[in-house]
Motif scaffolding. Structure first.
Motif, PDB file in Angstrom:
ATOM      1  N   UNK A   1       4.052  70.363  20.701  1.00 16.62           N
ATOM      2  CA  UNK A   1       3.159  69.210  20.681  1.00 16.62           C
ATOM      3  C   UNK A   1       2.966  68.790  19.235  1.00 16.62           C
ATOM      4  N   UNK A   2       3.124  67.495  18.981  1.00 18.31           N
ATOM      5  CA  UNK A   2       2.958  66.995  17.623  1.00 18.31           C
ATOM      6  C   UNK A   2       1.569  66.410  17.454  1.00 18.31           C
ATOM      7  N   UNK A   3       1.277  65.991  16.242  1.00 18.93           N
ATOM      8  CA  UNK A   3      -0.079  65.583  15.897  1.00 18.93           C
ATOM      9  C   UNK A   3      -0.601  64.464  16.784  1.00 18.93           C
TER      10      UNK A   3
ATOM     11  N   UNK B   1      -0.288  73.230   0.348  1.00 14.52           N
ATOM     12  CA  UNK B   1      -0.319  72.825  -1.069  1.00 14.52           C
ATOM     13  C   UNK B   1       0.754  71.795  -1.380  1.00 14.52           C
ATOM     14  N   UNK B   2       0.385  70.877  -2.245  1.00 12.87           N
ATOM     15  CA  UNK B   2       1.289  69.814  -2.692  1.00 12.87           C
ATOM     16  C   UNK B   2       1.766  68.966  -1.512  1.00 12.87           C
ATOM     17  N   UNK B   3       1.033  68.996  -0.433  1.00  9.23           N
ATOM     18  CA  UNK B   3       1.332  68.229   0.770  1.00  9.23           C
ATOM     19  C   UNK B   3       2.713  68.535   1.329  1.00  9.23           C
ATOM     20  N   UNK B   4       3.145  69.730   1.087  1.00  7.86           N
ATOM     21  CA  UNK B   4       4.407  70.163   1.668  1.00  7.86           C
ATOM     22  C   UNK B   4       4.139  70.786   3.030  1.00  7.86           C
ATOM     23  N   UNK B   5       5.145  70.718   3.897  1.00  7.88           N
ATOM     24  CA  UNK B   5       5.023  71.290   5.239  1.00  7.88           C
ATOM     25  C   UNK B   5       5.638  72.681   5.270  1.00  7.88           C
ATOM     26  N   UNK B   6       4.877  73.610   5.806  1.00  8.71           N
ATOM     27  CA  UNK B   6       5.326  74.993   5.905  1.00  8.71           C
ATOM     28  C   UNK B   6       5.306  75.408   7.372  1.00  8.71           C
ATOM     29  N   UNK B   7       6.216  76.288   7.728  1.00  5.99           N
ATOM     30  CA  UNK B   7       6.299  76.782   9.103  1.00  5.99           C
ATOM     31  C   UNK B   7       5.794  78.214   9.167  1.00  5.99           C
TER      32      UNK B   7
ATOM     33  N   UNK C   1       4.195  78.855  16.956  1.00  2.00           N
ATOM     34  CA  UNK C   1       4.670  78.330  15.673  1.00  2.00           C
ATOM     35  C   UNK C   1       3.820  77.130  15.283  1.00  2.00           C
ATOM     36  N   UNK C   2       3.492  77.026  14.013  1.00  2.00           N
ATOM     37  CA  UNK C   2       2.731  75.871  13.538  1.00  2.00           C
ATOM     38  C   UNK C   2       3.386  75.306  12.289  1.00  2.00           C
ATOM     39  N   UNK C   3       3.535  73.989  12.245  1.00  2.00           N
ATOM     40  CA  UNK C   3       4.046  73.298  11.064  1.00  2.00           C
ATOM     41  C   UNK C   3       2.828  72.727  10.341  1.00  2.00           C
ATOM     42  N   UNK C   4       2.546  73.305   9.189  1.00  5.73           N
ATOM     43  CA  UNK C   4       1.277  73.070   8.518  1.00  5.73           C
ATOM     44  C   UNK C   4       1.478  72.390   7.180  1.00  5.73           C
ATOM     45  N   UNK C   5       0.635  71.403   6.910  1.00  5.91           N
ATOM     46  CA  UNK C   5       0.647  70.737   5.618  1.00  5.91           C
ATOM     47  C   UNK C   5      -0.266  71.523   4.682  1.00  5.91           C
TER      48      UNK C   5
ATOM     49  N   UNK D   1      -5.752  79.938  11.195  1.00  6.76           N
ATOM     50  CA  UNK D   1      -6.804  80.042  10.198  1.00  6.76           C
ATOM     51  C   UNK D   1      -6.195  80.074   8.803  1.00  6.76           C
ATOM     52  N   UNK D   2      -7.042  79.801   7.791  1.00  6.67           N
ATOM     53  CA  UNK D   2      -6.579  79.825   6.422  1.00  6.67           C
ATOM     54  C   UNK D   2      -6.826  78.501   5.731  1.00  6.67           C
ATOM     55  N   UNK D   3      -6.230  78.335   4.574  1.00 12.39           N
ATOM     56  CA  UNK D   3      -6.405  77.122   3.774  1.00 12.39           C
ATOM     57  C   UNK D   3      -5.215  76.191   3.958  1.00 12.39           C
ATOM     58  N   UNK D   4      -5.464  75.038   4.525  1.00 13.19           N
ATOM     59  CA  UNK D   4      -4.414  74.048   4.710  1.00 13.19           C
ATOM     60  C   UNK D   4      -5.062  72.702   4.968  1.00 13.19           C
ATOM     61  N   UNK D   5      -4.271  71.642   4.885  1.00 13.91           N
ATOM     62  CA  UNK D   5      -4.808  70.303   5.087  1.00 13.91           C
ATOM     63  C   UNK D   5      -4.797  69.903   6.560  1.00 13.91           C
ATOM     64  N   UNK D   6      -3.705  70.138   7.231  1.00 15.20           N
ATOM     65  CA  UNK D   6      -3.607  69.718   8.625  1.00 15.20           C
ATOM     66  C   UNK D   6      -2.449  70.441   9.302  1.00 15.20           C
ATOM     67  N   UNK D   7      -2.430  70.324  10.614  1.00 16.12           N
ATOM     68  CA  UNK D   7      -1.347  70.896  11.414  1.00 16.12           C
ATOM     69  C   UNK D   7      -0.538  69.745  11.990  1.00 16.12           C
ATOM     70  N   UNK D   8       0.713  69.653  11.596  1.00 18.67           N
ATOM     71  CA  UNK D   8       1.552  68.566  12.106  1.00 18.67           C
ATOM     72  C   UNK D   8       1.970  68.801  13.544  1.00 18.67           C
TER      73      UNK D   8
END
Length: 119
Positions: free
Chosen positions: A50-52, A101-107, A95-99, A24-31
């Protein structure tokens, strides 16, 4: 962003469990989403990922027994664990790799859920 895991518990060898990880939260997508585990005195290890596009990979020790999946509409990942063995006992982390702010990926990591398999 927050990851909340659920579904852990105590089972006997040969039984099954299903873990869930809600993002949950504010993000664009989950890679990608992954499940890791850490047993006492051991390093954290990858269990499944599992990837996108739906491509998956598994640790050799769980192939054929565990299945990872994700529901993109619900931003939730799952780990179906069958034929559990005592050596599967560990704290399981999502673990989630999330896109973001600024389209950066965060873990991001969940808080962990205990899985205990008795013989």
């Amino acid at each position: 962003v927050q990851l909340v895991e659920s579904g852990g518990g105590l089972v006997q060898a040969g039984e099954s469990l299903r873990l869930s990880c809600a993002v949950s939260g504010n993000f664009f997508s989950i890679n990608a989403m992954g499940w890791y585990r850490q047993a006492p005195g051991k390093q954290r290890e990858l269990v499944a990922r599992i990837i996108r596009g739906g491509i998956t990979n598994y640790a050799d020790s769980v192939k054929g027994r565990f299945t990872i999946s994700r529901d993109n509409g619900k931003n939730t990942g799952y780990l179906e664990m069958n034929s559990l063995k005592p050596e599967d006992t560990a704290v399981y982390y999502c673990n989630a790799e999330i896109v973001g702010n600024f389209y950066r990926t965060y873990s991001y990591w969940g808080q962990g859920t205990q899985v205990t398999v008795s013989s």
